[in-house]
Design a protein around this motif. Structure first.
Motif, PDB file in Angstrom:
ATOM      1  N   LEU A 364       1.822  18.629  19.934  1.00 18.82           N
ATOM      2  CA  LEU A 364       2.322  19.994  19.751  1.00 18.82           C
ATOM      3  C   LEU A 364       3.418  20.023  18.692  1.00 18.82           C
ATOM      4  CD1 LEU A 364       2.614  21.110  23.481  1.00 18.82           C
ATOM      5  CD2 LEU A 364       0.713  21.524  21.898  1.00 18.82           C
ATOM      6  N   ARG A 365       3.310  20.937  17.735  1.00 17.27           N
ATOM      7  CA  ARG A 365       4.385  21.148  16.768  1.00 17.27           C
ATOM      8  C   ARG A 365       5.361  22.168  17.350  1.00 17.27           C
ATOM      9  NH1 ARG A 365      -0.395  22.135  14.566  1.00 17.27           N
ATOM     10  NH2 ARG A 365      -1.292  20.660  13.070  1.00 17.27           N
ATOM     11  N   PRO A 366       6.669  21.910  17.254  1.00 17.97           N
ATOM     12  CA  PRO A 366       7.647  22.916  17.701  1.00 17.97           C
ATOM     13  C   PRO A 366       7.989  23.855  16.554  1.00 17.97           C
ATOM     14  CG  PRO A 366       8.767  20.840  17.226  1.00 17.97           C
ATOM     15  CD  PRO A 366       7.311  20.634  16.893  1.00 17.97           C
ATOM     16  N   LEU A 367       7.350  25.002  16.511  1.00 20.02           N
ATOM     17  CA  LEU A 367       7.549  25.961  15.421  1.00 20.02           C
ATOM     18  C   LEU A 367       8.514  27.053  15.859  1.00 20.02           C
ATOM     19  CD1 LEU A 367       3.851  26.401  14.237  1.00 20.02           C
ATOM     20  CD2 LEU A 367       5.554  24.759  13.425  1.00 20.02           C
ATOM     21  N   LEU A 368       9.408  27.432  14.961  1.00 21.41           N
ATOM     22  CA  LEU A 368      10.311  28.545  15.262  1.00 21.41           C
ATOM     23  C   LEU A 368       9.494  29.815  15.386  1.00 21.41           C
ATOM     24  CD1 LEU A 368      13.220  27.671  12.830  1.00 21.41           C
ATOM     25  CD2 LEU A 368      13.188  27.390  15.310  1.00 21.41           C
ATOM     26  N   ALA A 369       9.648  30.524  16.481  1.00 24.57           N
ATOM     27  CA  ALA A 369       8.835  31.700  16.754  1.00 24.57           C
ATOM     28  C   ALA A 369       9.138  32.805  15.760  1.00 24.57           C
ATOM     29  CB  ALA A 369       9.068  32.193  18.170  1.00 24.57           C
ATOM     30  N   GLY A 370       8.101  33.509  15.348  1.00 23.42           N
ATOM     31  CA  GLY A 370       8.266  34.632  14.420  1.00 23.42           C
ATOM     32  C   GLY A 370       7.371  35.774  14.830  1.00 23.42           C
ATOM     33  N   GLU A 371       7.288  36.763  13.975  1.00 25.03           N
ATOM     34  CA  GLU A 371       6.464  37.926  14.271  1.00 25.03           C
ATOM     35  C   GLU A 371       4.988  37.641  14.023  1.00 25.03           C
ATOM     36  OE1 GLU A 371       7.723  40.698  15.614  1.00 25.03           O
ATOM     37  OE2 GLU A 371       9.615  39.618  15.645  1.00 25.03           O
ATOM     38  N   ASN A 372       4.708  36.651  13.161  1.00 29.56           N
ATOM     39  CA  ASN A 372       3.328  36.381  12.787  1.00 29.56           C
ATOM     40  C   ASN A 372       2.562  35.772  13.953  1.00 29.56           C
ATOM     41  OD1 ASN A 372       0.941  35.274  11.504  1.00 29.56           O
ATOM     42  ND2 ASN A 372       2.030  35.633   9.575  1.00 29.56           N
ATOM     43  N   ASP A 373       1.346  36.225  14.173  1.00 30.79           N
ATOM     44  CA  ASP A 373       0.537  35.707  15.266  1.00 30.79           C
ATOM     45  C   ASP A 373      -0.023  34.322  14.968  1.00 30.79           C
ATOM     46  OD1 ASP A 373       0.910  37.875  16.889  1.00 30.79           O
ATOM     47  OD2 ASP A 373      -0.862  38.941  16.167  1.00 30.79           O
ATOM     48  N   SER A 374      -0.132  33.976  13.701  1.00 32.33           N
ATOM     49  CA  SER A 374      -0.739  32.696  13.341  1.00 32.33           C
ATOM     50  C   SER A 374       0.308  31.597  13.287  1.00 32.33           C
ATOM     51  CB  SER A 374      -1.422  32.810  11.974  1.00 32.33           C
ATOM     52  OG  SER A 374      -1.783  31.541  11.502  1.00 32.33           O
TER      53      SER A 374
END
Length: 589
Positions: A364-374
């Motif tokens: 799992l990559r820990p990505l900073l959450a954003g508005e984009n669904d992708s």
């Protein structure tokens, strides 16, 4: 050197090489952490999370002269940091997103790792970027790769890898004869670097311990200690015996990756960083399944697909999909595996099938959450926050830029300290095994003669332990039977199991088979044949009862079966349910 292969005395601190994560060193570190509950004995920094960023932060903090503890709920690198694409790279696709700063930073770190910090673990690897359009694609892609190479020069350090080269159809087929003739019109060969990610993390932890950090795995944070709004430490549970104790620290650094939201929630719901987990899966296939002297980078409709040389194997991946199920054991579904095979087969003369796949792993990559669904479009930038006094949170980022993330987190933590703390110096600190590596490599023939083993074995050990390889060879000199390869995994020696247990903090069979070695993804039987031997060697050192040894074997076999079952399921939900049929940890009896 002490007889590290026999009995509990082998684990006594000080009896082994510097930074050894022995059973005795772990017990001694727990005692130190417990003592911080006394007035005036608090740590400067407690780091929660034993992935690459937490390990990097421990090394960064301790080399500034601070007192440091680092705890990990499971095993070192047991989450994201052992399940990556094994690449140290700038990220070509981020150039197309115009994220020049991220690429430049990552390329600078790549050069440092190859040449100074970890030359024994990080090495250049060539890739082909196949071109499929005749007129415009070569100048367009060529300009991007030229920029990629140029950005690597801007740090003042050498890039550590050769420059790119344009190849036409004939040169491309010479480099990769198994590519379809009509799959490309030419290619560009460029270089990045690769690493055994889990080994780098363990090496970071050992190096931090060498400089004085107190490192303990299998210890879970159950709560944070508070004085008013301020975090002043943590309540910990030793997962090996169930005991609970408190650790006090001036600052706590939360470096828990995809678990950031859960650990933050123990303290506050205000000003939180939000992290989304993106699943990426990889397939491992034998090197002889197709001919190529270079790796490949292929464009897909969602992201990029790498075909990466990995010893006697290829690693092929990755996917990029949102994951909201179990974070400890993300599962690869049948759909994931078919997706990777479908895309790589578009360019191969002889298609790969399920029967060619030796191993599968998902991370799992820990990505900073954003508005984009992708998740594929979320930023790989990292963020450091101080949501409440005494707690620093670091999240996001890439494996390659772990050192920068660690530095930024410790910088933030030290700003709140009364005394003046020196600045980071980790860009000048080689990891254990780096110093003297080139000299050890140059005398590998003589070392093989002296040890009575084939030179290929010495090269294997040097590429895993660097200049500390002689410590493994000394084990074989003391007990020649440790020079035997493990059943079903000829690349690895019994001595490496002993060394993993006495020097590298391995506590359970799956620690050795999945992270200290990569037998679980490289062997056709995924380590089933090796389990009894590994359990016997570890049990002699850790003092396991017969019942515990049998329990360890059963647990690993059940893990393998659950993973195989999950990989036959059609979707994430059913794959997750199949994988979750086995508990995560086997308590010591």
């Amino acid at each position: 050197m002490s007889n590290v292969a026999g009995g509990p005395q082998a684990g006594s601190p000080g009896a082994l090489s510097p930074g050894a994560l022995s059973p005795g060193a772990r017990a001694a570190s727990i005692d130190v952490l417990k003592a911080t509950a006394e007035a005036g004995k608090e740590l400067d920094i407690l780091i929660v999370g034993g992935g690459v960023v937490g390990a990097g932060a421990a090394l960064d903090a301790v080399t500034r002269g601070l007192t440091v503890g680092i705890v990990e709920a499971r095993d070192w690198a047991s989450g994201t940091s052992s399940r990556s694409s094994k690449l140290i790279h700038g990220g070509l696709r981020y150039l197309e997103m115009l994220d020049f700063g991220l690429v430049q930073e990552a390329l600078q770190e790549r050069g440092l790792l190859i040449q100074q910090i970890a030359p024994h673990l990080v090495r250049p690897v060539p890739f082909l970027y196949p071109l499929t359009r005749r007129v415009w694609e070569r100048p367009y892609v060529g300009a991007g790769i030229m920029l990629y190479d140029t950005l690597g020069l801007t740090s003042g350090h050498s890039r550590g890898v050769p420059m790119h080269k344009h190849l036409f159809r004939r040169g491309t087929l010479r480099a990769a004869p198994s590519l379809k003739d009509d799959a490309f019109v030419g290619s560009i060969r460029y270089y990045d670097a690769q690493v055994d990610d889990a080994r780098l993390v363990v090496n970071l932890v050992r190096t931090a311990a060498h400089y004085g950090a107190h490192a303990v795995n299998r210890v879970r944070v159950v709560d944070f200690l508070r004085e008013g709004e301020r975090v002043v430490g943590a309540k910990l549970e030793n997962q090996e015996d169930g005991s609970v104790f408190e650790v006090r620290a001036k600052q706590v650094v939360n470096a828990t990756g995809v678990w950031t939201d859960e650990t933050q929630a123990m303290v506050t719901d205000r000003g939180q960083l939000k992290v989304r987990a993106s699943k990426g899966i990889h397939l491992v296939v034998p090197r002889d399944r197709f001919q190529s002297t270079v790796g490949l980078i292929l464009r897909t409709e969602k992201s990029v697909l790498f075909v990466i040389p990995w010893g006697r194997h290829w690693i092929i991946g990755t996917t990029d999909t949102d994951w909201k199920l179990d974070k400890a054991h993300p599962a690869a579904s049948s759909k994931d595996i078919d997706y990777v095979l479908e895309h790589v087969n578009k360019v191969l003369k002889r298609p790969l099938t399920r029967e060619d796949v030796e191993g599968v792993y998902a991370g799992l990559r820990p990505l900073l959450a954003g508005e984009n669904d992708s998740t594929a479009k979320l930023s790989r930038e990292h963020v450091v926050a101080h949501p409440v006094p005494g707690l620093v949170v670091v999240a996001g980022g890439k494996f390659t830029t772990y050192r920068v993330m660690a530095k930024d987190a410790v910088d933030e933590a030290t700003r709140a300290m009364d005394e003046r703390v020196p600045s980071s110096c980790t860009e000048t600190i080689p990891l254990l095994g780096a110093e003297g590596f080139k000299a050890a490599w140059n005398r590998r023939g003589r070392s093989a003669e002296e040890a009575g083993v084939h030179v290929a074995r010495v090269e294997h050990l040097l590429n895993r332990y660097g200049s500390m390889a002689h410590e493994v060879l000394e084990l074989i000199a003391e007990q020649p039977e440790l020079g035997n390869p493990l059943p079903g995994a000829d690349d690895y020696l019994a001595a490496e199991v002993v060394y993993a247990t006495t020097h590298e903090g391995a506590r359970h069979v799956h620690d050795v088979l999945t992270r200290r070695t990569r037998i679980s993804i490289e062997a056709w039987d995924r380590g089933v044949s090796a389990v009894p031997v590994v359990a016997k060697l570890m049990g002699e050192i850790l003092g396991w009862s017969e019942a515990q040894r049998e329990s360890e074997i059963r647990h690993y076999l059940a893990r393998v079966e659950a993973e195989r079952l999950s990989q036959q399921q059609p979707d994430d939900e059913s794959a997750d349910a199949a994988r979750m049929g086995v508990d995560d940890i086997v308590p010591l009896r």
